[in-house]
Scaffold this motif. Structure first.
Motif, short mmCIF file in Angstrom:
data_model
loop_
_atom_site.label_atom_id
_atom_site.label_comp_id
_atom_site.label_asym_id
_atom_site.label_seq_id
_atom_site.Cartn_x
_atom_site.Cartn_y
_atom_site.Cartn_z
N ASP A 56 0.82 -1.22 0.00
CA ASP A 56 0.00 0.00 0.00
C ASP A 56 0.85 1.27 0.00
O ASP A 56 0.54 2.22 -0.71
CB ASP A 56 -0.93 0.00 1.22
N SER A 76 -4.95 -3.27 -3.80
CA SER A 76 -5.05 -3.01 -2.38
C SER A 76 -6.51 -3.05 -1.92
O SER A 76 -7.41 -2.63 -2.65
CB SER A 76 -4.45 -1.65 -2.04
N ALA A 78 -7.46 -1.47 1.06
CA ALA A 78 -7.76 -0.28 1.85
C ALA A 78 -7.43 1.04 1.15
O ALA A 78 -7.97 2.08 1.52
CB ALA A 78 -6.98 -0.34 3.16
N THR A 79 -6.57 1.02 0.14
CA THR A 79 -6.08 2.26 -0.46
C THR A 79 -7.09 2.89 -1.39
O THR A 79 -7.61 2.22 -2.30
CB THR A 79 -4.78 1.98 -1.24
N HIS A 94 -9.48 -5.71 -5.59
CA HIS A 94 -8.91 -6.38 -4.41
C HIS A 94 -9.39 -7.81 -4.33
O HIS A 94 -10.56 -8.07 -4.04
CB HIS A 94 -9.30 -5.64 -3.13
N ARG A 145 -13.85 1.49 1.55
CA ARG A 145 -12.73 0.56 1.48
C ARG A 145 -12.09 0.28 2.84
O ARG A 145 -11.75 -0.86 3.15
CB ARG A 145 -11.66 1.08 0.50
N ALA A 146 -11.91 1.30 3.66
CA ALA A 146 -11.24 1.10 4.96
C ALA A 146 -12.07 0.16 5.85
O ALA A 146 -11.52 -0.75 6.48
CB ALA A 146 -11.01 2.43 5.65
N TYR A 148 -14.39 -2.01 4.85
CA TYR A 148 -14.38 -3.32 4.19
C TYR A 148 -13.09 -4.07 4.50
O TYR A 148 -13.10 -5.26 4.85
CB TYR A 148 -14.54 -3.11 2.68
N HIS A 149 -11.96 -3.38 4.40
CA HIS A 149 -10.68 -4.04 4.63
C HIS A 149 -10.51 -4.42 6.09
O HIS A 149 -9.89 -5.45 6.40
CB HIS A 149 -9.54 -3.12 4.18
N ALA A 150 -11.08 -3.62 6.99
CA ALA A 150 -11.05 -3.99 8.42
C ALA A 150 -11.76 -5.33 8.63
O ALA A 150 -11.29 -6.19 9.38
CB ALA A 150 -11.70 -2.90 9.26
#
Length: 237
Positions: A56, A76, A78-79, A94, A145-146, A148-150
């Protein structure tokens, strides 16, 4: 089907003359191998699509090193897409999967893929690439995205932490830690149905767990307490 700039079309499908993969880590290696399997030409020059499979923190610099023109994407979770500036023909793809260098492109088969795009054209290219890789795409809002990635980290990375904690406890009791694997697999096969002392309201057993952990593995007591509290809240829903 609309005609996308820089992408040639065959019968009923998008076709690209060349794809450039930047990065040869676990994801980049699997993606490159799958594209070669599918007959794509991987090239450094003249690519119509550039896919950044880099950490990232390196995405922004890598994007700036790519000349404007081709479609560009990152893998990525989260990016945000802003990291691909100054490119505007961009998307995120992703693969919702964990990767190992010990395995090949089959790791992609059937996994989901979050595709973030800012235009219908970018979404179309992202979905096309996901399917070429053997992934099942779904649309993912860039603003989400943040979060979701968590969720992905909880499901994947924290599972490793839980397994290691469970292994430590089982080994301390003199039991074989490999016996945990069928148990963990069955939880998934049973659609994560909650069982055990907390689901039954057997708090005497839970207190016994805490006493044993406090005596033999005190460093794991805070983790057990936090998970027990979270599980208790889940059980009463």
């Amino acid at each position: 089907m609309s005609r996308l700039p820089g992408i040639r079309y065959g019968t009923g499908a998008l076709v690209v003359k060349g794809i450039r993969i930047v990065g040869s880590g676990r994801v980049g290696s699997a993606v490159s191998a799958r594209l070669r399997e599918r007959g794509f030409k991987l090239t450094e020059d003249g690519a119509e699509l550039v896919v950044l499979c880099v950490p990232d923190r390196a995405i922004e610099e890598a994007a700036q090193s790519v000349a404007l023109g081709p479609w560009i994407a990152h893998t990525s979770g989260a990016t945000p897409l802003a990291a691909l500036a100054p490119h505007v023909r961009r998307f995120g793809l992703h693969p919702l999967q964990t990767f190992s260098r010990a395995r090949g492109p089959e790791q992609l088969d059937g996994a989901a893929a979050g595709v973030s795009a800012e235009s219908p054209e970018a979404r179309e290219v992202g979905f096309w690439l996901a399917r070429e890789l053997g992934l099942e795409p779904f649309e993912l809002a860039d603003a989400g995205r943040a979060l979701y990635h968590a969720g992905a980290v909880v499901a994947s990375n924290f599972l490793v932490t839980l397994h290691r904690a469970a292994t430590d406890l089982v080994e301390a009791a003199g039991a074989p830690p490999e016996a945990l694997i069928p148990l963990m697999r069955r939880v998934i096969e049973n659609d994560f149905e909650l069982t055990g002392p907390i689901e039954r309201g057997d708090w005497e057993t839970v207190e016994g767990h805490l006493a044993a952990i406090r005596e033999r593995r005190p460093q794991l007591e805070p983790l057990y307490r936090a998970l027990a509290d979270a599980t208790a809240a889940l059980a009463v829903r």
